[in-house]
Design a protein around this motif. Structure first.
Motif, PDB file in Angstrom:
ATOM      1  N   LYS A   8    -117.971 -28.500 -57.651  1.00  0.00           N
ATOM      2  CA  LYS A   8    -117.874 -27.641 -56.474  1.00  0.00           C
ATOM      3  C   LYS A   8    -118.651 -26.368 -56.726  1.00  0.00           C
ATOM      4  O   LYS A   8    -118.861 -25.960 -57.884  1.00  0.00           O
ATOM      5  N   ILE A   9    -119.088 -25.751 -55.606  1.00  0.00           N
ATOM      6  CA  ILE A   9    -119.687 -24.421 -55.669  1.00  0.00           C
ATOM      7  C   ILE A   9    -119.046 -23.568 -54.596  1.00  0.00           C
ATOM      8  O   ILE A   9    -118.413 -24.084 -53.655  1.00  0.00           O
ATOM      9  N   ASN A  10    -119.214 -22.271 -54.729  1.00  0.00           N
ATOM     10  CA  ASN A  10    -118.584 -21.342 -53.797  1.00  0.00           C
ATOM     11  C   ASN A  10    -118.991 -21.651 -52.361  1.00  0.00           C
ATOM     12  O   ASN A  10    -120.179 -21.786 -52.034  1.00  0.00           O
ATOM     13  N   GLY A  11    -117.995 -21.750 -51.493  1.00  0.00           N
ATOM     14  CA  GLY A  11    -118.249 -22.112 -50.111  1.00  0.00           C
ATOM     15  C   GLY A  11    -119.002 -21.054 -49.331  1.00  0.00           C
ATOM     16  O   GLY A  11    -119.752 -21.389 -48.391  1.00  0.00           O
ATOM     17  N   PHE A  12    -118.847 -19.792 -49.666  1.00  0.00           N
ATOM     18  CA  PHE A  12    -119.553 -18.739 -48.944  1.00  0.00           C
ATOM     19  C   PHE A  12    -121.056 -18.777 -49.238  1.00  0.00           C
ATOM     20  O   PHE A  12    -121.884 -18.538 -48.351  1.00  0.00           O
ATOM     21  N   LEU A  13    -121.391 -19.111 -50.497  1.00  0.00           N
ATOM     22  CA  LEU A  13    -122.811 -19.308 -50.810  1.00  0.00           C
ATOM     23  C   LEU A  13    -123.365 -20.509 -50.051  1.00  0.00           C
ATOM     24  O   LEU A  13    -124.511 -20.485 -49.568  1.00  0.00           O
ATOM     25  N   TRP A  78    -115.017 -24.375 -50.332  1.00  0.00           N
ATOM     26  CA  TRP A  78    -115.895 -24.876 -51.383  1.00  0.00           C
ATOM     27  C   TRP A  78    -116.876 -25.900 -50.802  1.00  0.00           C
ATOM     28  O   TRP A  78    -116.606 -26.529 -49.774  1.00  0.00           O
ATOM     29  N   LEU A  79    -117.972 -26.037 -51.518  1.00  0.00           N
ATOM     30  CA  LEU A  79    -118.914 -27.115 -51.233  1.00  0.00           C
ATOM     31  C   LEU A  79    -118.819 -28.119 -52.365  1.00  0.00           C
ATOM     32  O   LEU A  79    -119.001 -27.778 -53.533  1.00  0.00           O
ATOM     33  N   THR A  80    -118.457 -29.361 -52.028  1.00  0.00           N
ATOM     34  CA  THR A  80    -118.325 -30.400 -53.036  1.00  0.00           C
ATOM     35  C   THR A  80    -119.247 -31.560 -52.673  1.00  0.00           C
ATOM     36  O   THR A  80    -120.182 -31.396 -51.876  1.00  0.00           O
ATOM     37  N   ILE A  81    -118.990 -32.719 -53.225  1.00  0.00           N
ATOM     38  CA  ILE A  81    -119.871 -33.872 -53.032  1.00  0.00           C
ATOM     39  C   ILE A  81    -119.918 -34.251 -51.542  1.00  0.00           C
ATOM     40  O   ILE A  81    -118.868 -34.487 -50.932  1.00  0.00           O
TER      41      ILE A  81
END
Length: 280
Positions: A8-13, A78-81
């Motif tokens: 996952k990466i930060n959803g705001f980014l 979050w941004l995931t797969i």
């Protein structure tokens, strides 16, 4: 299954990146760069499909085409797969009251027993994929463990030493919690507390067992009274002889002890005639 962290990466980014892609799509359309616009739109859709929101004290298990990819336990966006499925499970502390169970204790006496179970999920992968329905699994296993523990001890100890369900509630609750934990580890559940909320003899023997308890209480009280009466009579005789107030032979000692015991032990007011011996 074993829980692990999903990518996952930060959803705001990710949202900022999506806005930039959207701006690039509009710019490409303005300058009639259709091919680039199509590629950017596809990229925008793919990234959008990976956005997930996790609430506080919640976990989301990420599966991609049937394969478990990990879990997201940190709340936020979050941004995931992309194009993955997100199965949520609550990590909050929960409790439930078991039904009143009718079981036989170790002596074969039918009793009614119930307990309150406090638990929480600590492994989302096990809770979702190792059992069919972890909440139902917890309830059924709790009743099974409660029955097992109840059959190991007597309801009450009248003569023998040892643990009993009524007299050792703390120890029984501790053993119940351990029994539950050993059963529920498979479902990724942690047992916080287990307490008995109801304990009674079954209706068909409740009256007889109450009489037995009352009889034992009366016997114990009488034993204390007799022990105290013997000590008081002995002290009275020794004090009279020590001060030389009276002279008592063995027969009169027995008579005085008998009268003192009657006066002390009797439930009703007694008025004995105490023979103190002869002055001459």
């Amino acid at each position: 299954m074993q829980e692990r962290s999903a990518w996952k990466i930060n959803g705001f980014l990710a949202l900022l990146l999506l806005l930039l892609l959207l701006a690039a799509v509009l710019s490409s359309l303005v300058f009639l760069r259709i091919g680039i616009a199509v590629i950017l739109i596809i990229l925008f859709v793919v990234l959008s499909a990976g956005m997930v929101i996790v609430q506080p004290n919640q976990a989301k298990a990420v599966t991609f085409f049937g394969k478990y990819m990990g879990s997201i336990n940190t709340n936020g966006i979050w941004l995931t797969i992309p194009f993955s499925q997100h199965k949520k499970v609550s990590l909050r502390v929960r409790n439930f009251n078991s039904a009143k169970l009718k079981v036989n204790d170790v002596e074969g006496n039918p009793i009614e027993i119930a307990a309150v179970i406090v638990f929480r999920v600590v492994d989302s992968a096990k809770a979702l994929f190792d059992v069919d329905n972890y909440e139902q699994f917890v309830e059924i296993q709790s009743e099974t463990a409660l029955r097992h523990v109840a059959t190991k001890y007597p309801y009450d100890n009248f003569e023998e030493a040892g643990y009993s369900l009524r007299g050792n509630t703390e120890e029984v609750a501790s053993e119940l919690a351990k029994e539950l934990q050993s059963r529920l580890t498979l479902a990724g559940v942690e047992v916080t507390e287990a307490r008995l909320t109801h304990l009674a003899y079954a209706t068909e023997i409740a009256s007889a067992m109450l009489q037995r308890q009352q009889a034992n209480a009366i016997i114990a009280a009488r034993q204390k009274i007799v022990e105290g009466a013997v000590g008081m009579a002995q002290m009275a005789i020794e004090k009279l002889l020590k001060e030389g107030t009276v002279s008592l032979d063995d027969e009169r000692k027995i008579a005085m002890i008998n009268n003192l015991m009657v006066a002390i032990v009797s439930e009703k007011a007694a008025q004995p005639v105490i023979n103190a011996g002869s002055l001459y």
